[in-house]
Design a protein around this motif. Structure first.
Motif, short mmCIF file in Angstrom:
data_model
loop_
_atom_site.label_atom_id
_atom_site.label_comp_id
_atom_site.label_asym_id
_atom_site.label_seq_id
_atom_site.Cartn_x
_atom_site.Cartn_y
_atom_site.Cartn_z
N ILE A 1 0.86 -1.19 0.00
CA ILE A 1 0.00 0.00 0.00
C ILE A 1 0.89 1.23 0.00
N HIS A 2 0.58 2.17 -0.89
CA HIS A 2 1.38 3.40 -1.01
C HIS A 2 0.55 4.58 -0.52
N ILE A 3 1.21 5.61 -0.04
CA ILE A 3 0.51 6.76 0.51
C ILE A 3 -0.44 7.40 -0.51
N THR A 4 -0.12 7.31 -1.81
CA THR A 4 -1.03 7.85 -2.83
C THR A 4 -2.37 7.11 -2.85
N ASP A 5 -2.39 5.89 -2.31
CA ASP A 5 -3.63 5.09 -2.31
C ASP A 5 -4.69 5.65 -1.37
N LEU A 6 -4.28 6.44 -0.39
CA LEU A 6 -5.24 6.93 0.59
C LEU A 6 -6.29 7.83 -0.05
N MET A 7 -5.91 8.62 -1.06
CA MET A 7 -6.89 9.50 -1.68
C MET A 7 -8.04 8.71 -2.33
N PRO A 8 -7.77 7.81 -3.27
CA PRO A 8 -8.89 7.07 -3.86
C PRO A 8 -9.58 6.13 -2.89
N THR A 9 -8.84 5.57 -1.94
CA THR A 9 -9.43 4.64 -0.97
C THR A 9 -10.45 5.35 -0.10
N LEU A 10 -10.07 6.49 0.45
CA LEU A 10 -10.98 7.22 1.34
C LEU A 10 -12.09 7.89 0.55
N TYR A 11 -11.80 8.33 -0.67
CA TYR A 11 -12.84 8.92 -1.51
C TYR A 11 -13.91 7.88 -1.84
N TYR A 12 -13.48 6.67 -2.13
CA TYR A 12 -14.41 5.57 -2.40
C TYR A 12 -15.24 5.26 -1.15
N ALA A 13 -14.57 5.21 0.01
CA ALA A 13 -15.28 4.92 1.26
C ALA A 13 -16.32 5.99 1.57
N ALA A 14 -16.06 7.21 1.08
CA ALA A 14 -16.99 8.32 1.30
C ALA A 14 -18.14 8.32 0.30
#
Length: 556
Positions: A336-349
């Motif tokens: 998991i890379h730090i860039t993944d947090l943007m799409p991951t959290l956006y999807y969760a939202a």
């Protein structure tokens, strides 16, 4: 203390969530600054107890192969944009106070995208992505509210940031300087303001909050380690021989308390059950080296430190907690890379990840919440064309190719930091974790056996070898490591596996062809806080002095 714990238990069990399962989740990201791999208890060290962070990790999912950039400005840019910083020239050393460098305004940020979904967006603490213009500060990048500092570090008590020979107050509420908090310990202040945001939040809207700590970065002048009470700190951590390491332990202890207080505020607001909590360090700890503003952190047993692309600099402490996790109390070993947090959290939202356009981040929500196989097979660690340093991970994080390893030659290719595992340190106290405020608030099913089992799985103590070529991977040399077999990066296997080496060099060359040259920064004397009532100010915005006409007078 016992009565307080009972009171907390009564409070929590009397709370019922006010949200339906279909409501958008609140999102809280807690960022530690320069925290080392070995500076938390759940990674195996006994030296600095971190019961709240440990409880959060054990109750959630530990992100065991979470990678960042090797320094703070690029990491924070990657978090907010979901893109490798080399796409927009942000791959170099961090922004210095008084430098005219800033995050390009046209790049959508996670805060902007969540705001479009109806979120209230807040940043408390460190920004470090530019402040020469107002549209370089957090408010122009999607944050409704920012309370904190613009630059890379400040004094824990005087709240002053330093750039070259320029010094000034760097505590702001949005664009306005804040003087009346001077003297308040930074970790406490950031915690207090985060609690205010949580407690004052309008529950009709989802909350996005980044708690971006100064801890455990060095403070005053970039060299001091600062605690609230030196005598009490020496008493509490007297078993640590090194004085600076004792100070660092105290700073880490305050960070751990802050994690507990932040989660308690979420519970008291009755939104904890519908909140995604992410905790990580922006990069590995600096341990030695004057250029690195060393904080005496420890990445043991990993090789390297901050500013290097060895795992000690880029594989960081990370965890996530949410009621949506179907696999609580597990270790996620996917890349998991730090860039993944943007799409991951956006999807969760509830966002459509396709609307983010072409980004480097990958939606890892199902990987994290359901332990599904990650779709990420490779990750670019960094490219710094000005210093000829680059590194790439492939094969799900198994192989790492390094071309040069650090931007500073004074520290390179070695192991740093204390083990925290000898008899001078206290035993690991599982009762402290079980009775921590975080464990009580999360109402988990932790047991001593489960804690010790997870901790044992996290141990990397046997990964070092007695022999190592410390001069390898410097400058233009190429090194290949098998991180699954050799997580401490002791053995260069580039010649042993030439096919893998050539395949990865080819991939890395493609990234090199896509690099946007980083903007050369310089300290602008016009940024000097003496022109703005001794505060840092967006000096390129206009020629007005922030308070009065002091700059006009001095320049006339």
């Amino acid at each position: 203390m016992g009565d307080l714990k009972i009171l907390i238990c009564v409070l929590i069990f009397s709370i019922k969530t006010v949200h339906s399962t279909k409501s958008k989740p609140h999102i809280v990201i807690i960022i530690a600054d320069d925290l080392g791999w070995n500076d938390v208890g759940f990674h195996g060290s006994n030296q600095i107890p971190t019961p709240n962070m440990d409880a959060l990790a054990y109750n959630g999912v530990i992100l065991n192969r979470f990678y960042t950039l090797p320094q703070c400005t690029p990491s924070r840019a990657a978090l907010l944009t979901g893109q490798y910083p080399m796409r927009y020239g942000y791959q170099g050393i961090p922004i210095l106070a008084g430098e005219n460098r800033f995050l390009p305004f046209q790049i959508p940020t996670l805060a902007k995208k969540l705001k479009e979904l109806g979120y209230d967006t807040h940043l408390i603490g460190k920004w470090h992505l530019g402040q020469g213009y107002r549209n370089a500060t957090p408010g122009a990048h999607g944050f409704d509210n920012h309370f904190g500092y613009w630059n890379g570090f400040m004094g824990y008590f005087n709240h002053e940031a330093t750039g070259g020979n320029m010094v000034g107050l760097d505590m702001h509420h949005n664009d306005e300087p804040v003087w009346d908090t001077r003297g308040q310990y930074a970790t406490d202040l950031i915690t207090e303001k985060s609690e205010e945001v949580i407690k004052g939040h309008n529950e009709s809207k989802p909350l996005f909050l980044i708690v971006s700590h100064l801890a455990v970065h060095t403070g005053k002048g970039g060299v001091d380690l600062e605690v609230k009470d030196i005598a009490e700190n020496n008493k509490k951590f007297g078993y640590i021989q090194d004085e600076r390491r004792r100070m660092y332990a105290g700073m880490t202890d305050e960070l751990d308390k802050s994690v507990g207080d932040t989660i308690k505020a979420l519970a008291e607001k009755r939104i904890l059950d519908n909140t995604i909590i992410v905790f990580f360090s922006d990069n590995g700890a600096p341990t030695i080296g004057s250029a690195l503003l060393d904080n005496t952190g420890s990445n043991w047993p990993l090789r390297g430190q901050k500013f290097t692309v060895f795992d000690g600099g880029v594989r960081t402490v990370a965890m996530i907690y949410s009621e949506q996790l179907q696999n609580k109390g597990t270790i996620n070993n996917e890349l998991i890379h730090i860039t993944d947090l943007m799409p991951t959290l956006y999807y969760a939202a509830g966002g459509d990840v396709a609307s983010l356009g072409k980004i480097d981040g990958i939606n890892q929500w199902l990987t994290i919440t359901k332990s599904e196989k990650s779709q990420r097979s490779e990750a670019l660690i960094n490219i710094d064309e000005a210093r000829n340093v680059s590194a790439l991970l492939t094969d799900g994080g198994r192989y790492k190719l390094i071309n040069g390893s650090t931007v500073f030659s004074e520290v390179d290719g070695d192991f740093y930091g204390e083990t925290g595992r000898d008899d001078s340190n206290p035993e690991y106290n599982t009762d402290d974790i079980l009775h921590s405020s975080v464990n009580i608030l999360l109402r988990g099913n932790l047991t001593q056996e489960k804690i010790l089992n997870l901790r044992k799985q996290m141990e990397l103590k046997s990964c070092r070898k007695s022999t190592i070529d410390h001069d390898s991977c410097r400058y233009n040399s190429v090194c290949l490591f098998d991180l699954f077999e050799d997580p401490c990066e002791t053995t260069n296997i580039a010649n042993k596996f030439p096919e893998v080496t050539e395949r990865m060099k080819s991939k890395l060359e493609k990234y090199w062809s896509e690099v946007k040259v980083q903007r050369k920064g310089f300290l602008d004397p016009n940024a000097n806080p003496v022109y703005y009532n001794n505060t840092w100010y967006p000096w390129l915005e206009d020629t007005r002095c922030h308070v009065g006409d002091l700059r006009t007078i001095l320049l006339s």
